[in-house]
Design an enzyme around this catalytic site. Structure first.
Site, PDB file in Angstrom:
ATOM      1  CG  ASN A   9      -7.015 -38.806-148.394  1.00 12.55           C
ATOM      2  OD1 ASN A   9      -5.921 -38.488-147.934  1.00 12.55           O
ATOM      3  ND2 ASN A   9      -7.962 -39.390-147.667  1.00 12.55           N
ATOM      4  CD1 TRP A  10      -2.231 -38.293-152.946  1.00 13.65           C
ATOM      5  CD2 TRP A  10      -0.106 -37.715-152.543  1.00 13.65           C
ATOM      6  NE1 TRP A  10      -1.768 -37.656-154.055  1.00 13.65           N
ATOM      7  CE2 TRP A  10      -0.460 -37.287-153.843  1.00 13.65           C
ATOM      8  CE3 TRP A  10       1.181 -37.453-152.086  1.00 13.65           C
ATOM      9  CZ2 TRP A  10       0.435 -36.614-154.674  1.00 13.65           C
ATOM     10  CZ3 TRP A  10       2.077 -36.780-152.913  1.00 13.65           C
ATOM     11  CH2 TRP A  10       1.705 -36.373-154.193  1.00 13.65           C
ATOM     12  CE  LYS A  11      -7.315 -43.080-147.887  1.00 14.20           C
ATOM     13  NZ  LYS A  11      -8.268 -44.110-147.540  1.00 14.20           N
ATOM     14  CG  HIS A  95     -10.978 -39.385-144.442  1.00 17.93           C
ATOM     15  ND1 HIS A  95     -10.855 -40.696-144.038  1.00 17.93           N
ATOM     16  CD2 HIS A  95     -10.943 -39.389-145.799  1.00 17.93           C
ATOM     17  CE1 HIS A  95     -10.747 -41.461-145.114  1.00 17.93           C
ATOM     18  NE2 HIS A  95     -10.797 -40.693-146.196  1.00 17.93           N
ATOM     19  CD  GLU A  97      -8.730 -43.803-144.022  1.00 12.18           C
ATOM     20  OE1 GLU A  97      -7.817 -42.965-144.161  1.00 12.18           O
ATOM     21  OE2 GLU A  97      -9.110 -44.549-144.952  1.00 12.18           O
ATOM     22  CD  GLU A 167     -14.306 -40.009-148.757  1.00 18.06           C
ATOM     23  OE1 GLU A 167     -13.686 -40.263-149.794  1.00 18.06           O
ATOM     24  OE2 GLU A 167     -13.760 -39.897-147.653  1.00 18.06           O
ATOM     25  N   GLY A 173     -11.421 -47.905-149.487  1.00 16.10           N
ATOM     26  CA  GLY A 173     -10.274 -48.817-149.458  1.00 16.10           C
ATOM     27  C   GLY A 173     -10.661 -50.280-149.517  1.00 16.10           C
ATOM     28  CB  SER A 212     -13.411 -48.434-154.039  1.00 20.87           C
ATOM     29  OG  SER A 212     -12.982 -48.927-152.784  1.00 20.87           O
ATOM     30  N   GLY A 233      -8.808 -42.119-152.936  1.00 26.07           N
ATOM     31  CA  GLY A 233      -7.723 -42.546-152.054  1.00 26.07           C
ATOM     32  C   GLY A 233      -6.693 -43.348-152.836  1.00 26.07           C
ATOM     33  N   GLY A 234      -6.809 -44.676-152.753  1.00 25.91           N
ATOM     34  CA  GLY A 234      -5.817 -45.583-153.351  1.00 25.91           C
ATOM     35  C   GLY A 234      -5.415 -45.235-154.777  1.00 25.91           C
TER      36      GLY A 234
END
Ligand code: PEP
Length: 248
Positions: A9-11, A95, A97, A167, A173, A212, A233-234
């Protein structure tokens, strides 16, 4: 037998050039992963690049969000039908976010899940508790309401083509990861919850862990019997770390 899956997930990250470089690096390694499902979720605007780079590979791409219906007066939104035109096979739904920053509630998330299914996009439904909810021992209650609200809207049969990502919000993150044992407990709970509705779907559905995940903790998580892969993610923003997770 459930196929292992790693999704990135590149956000809201990446430039046009950076996205192309990352896609090319993933593409160059695709043959190593033919026994796995690898999916990337670039921003909407980079989806045509994903289609261009990945079309002749086993790597899939998807969108981080969609809006309800096929078209209409919804300024700034993108429908599932539009995503299909760019070759998307998956879409992230719910998600944390989106739940937090864009106030997506249980009903809207269930509607979005339905919109995905209606156009044959595979939803990856994200669920998980906040730190406070975990401290109050509410993890299972929260996961249950996040999943049951969708089942009530679309029916359990529509989970046949879905994926669920557990998640924990406190791990996203933050550099904090659920331990493999903590994640396994949540995943086993999700599978049991689904089995109460439909045993065969519960056995077949891929359950991803997200929060993470990095190259150095992925292997331990993937050893757990109910963890079928990761939503990253990151660490999905760098080819090297993402590909190491895929190898794990
Ligand atoms: C995510 O956003 O889905 C996620 C898991 O992020 P990170 O890996 O950066 O915690």
């Amino acid at each position: 037998m459930r196929k292992p899956m790693v999704a990135g997930n590149w956000k809201m990250n990446g430039t046009r050039e950076g996205a192309a470089v990352l896609l090319q690096a993933i593409k160059n390694s695709h043959q190593k992963f033919s026994d796995k499902e690898i999916v990337v979720f670039p921003s909407f605007i980079h989806l045509p690049l994903a289609e261009k780079e990945l079309s002749n590979t086993d790597i899939q791409w998807g969108a981080q969000n969609l809006y309800l219906g096929k078209s209409g007066a919804f300024t700034g939104e993108i429908s599932g039908a539009m995503l299909k035109e760019y070759g998307c096979r998956y879409v992230l739904i719910g998600h944390s976010e989106r739940r937090l920053h864009f106030h997506e509630d249980l009903n809207l998330i269930a509607e979005k899940f339905k919109s995905a299914i209606d156009v044959k996009l595979k939803p990856i439904l994200c669920v998980g508790e906040t730190k406070t909810q975990r401290e109050k021992n509410e993890t299972e209650k929260i996961i249950k309401e996040q999943i049951i609200s969708v089942i009530e809207k679309v029916g359990i049969k529509n989970f046949e083509e879905a994926v669920i990502a557990y998640e924990p919000v406190w791990a996203i993150g933050t550099g904090l990861t659920a331990t493999p044992a903590q994640a396994q407990i949540a995943h086993a709970f999700i599978r049991k919850l689904l089995a109460e509705q439909n045993e065969s779907i519960a056995t077949k559905i891929q359950l991803l862990y997200g929060g993470s995940v990095k190259a150095d903790n992925a292997a331990g998580l993937f050893l757990m019997p109910d963890i079928d892969g990761a939503l990253v993610g990151g660490a999905s923003l760098e080819a090297e770390s993402f590909l190491k997770i895929c190898e794990a």
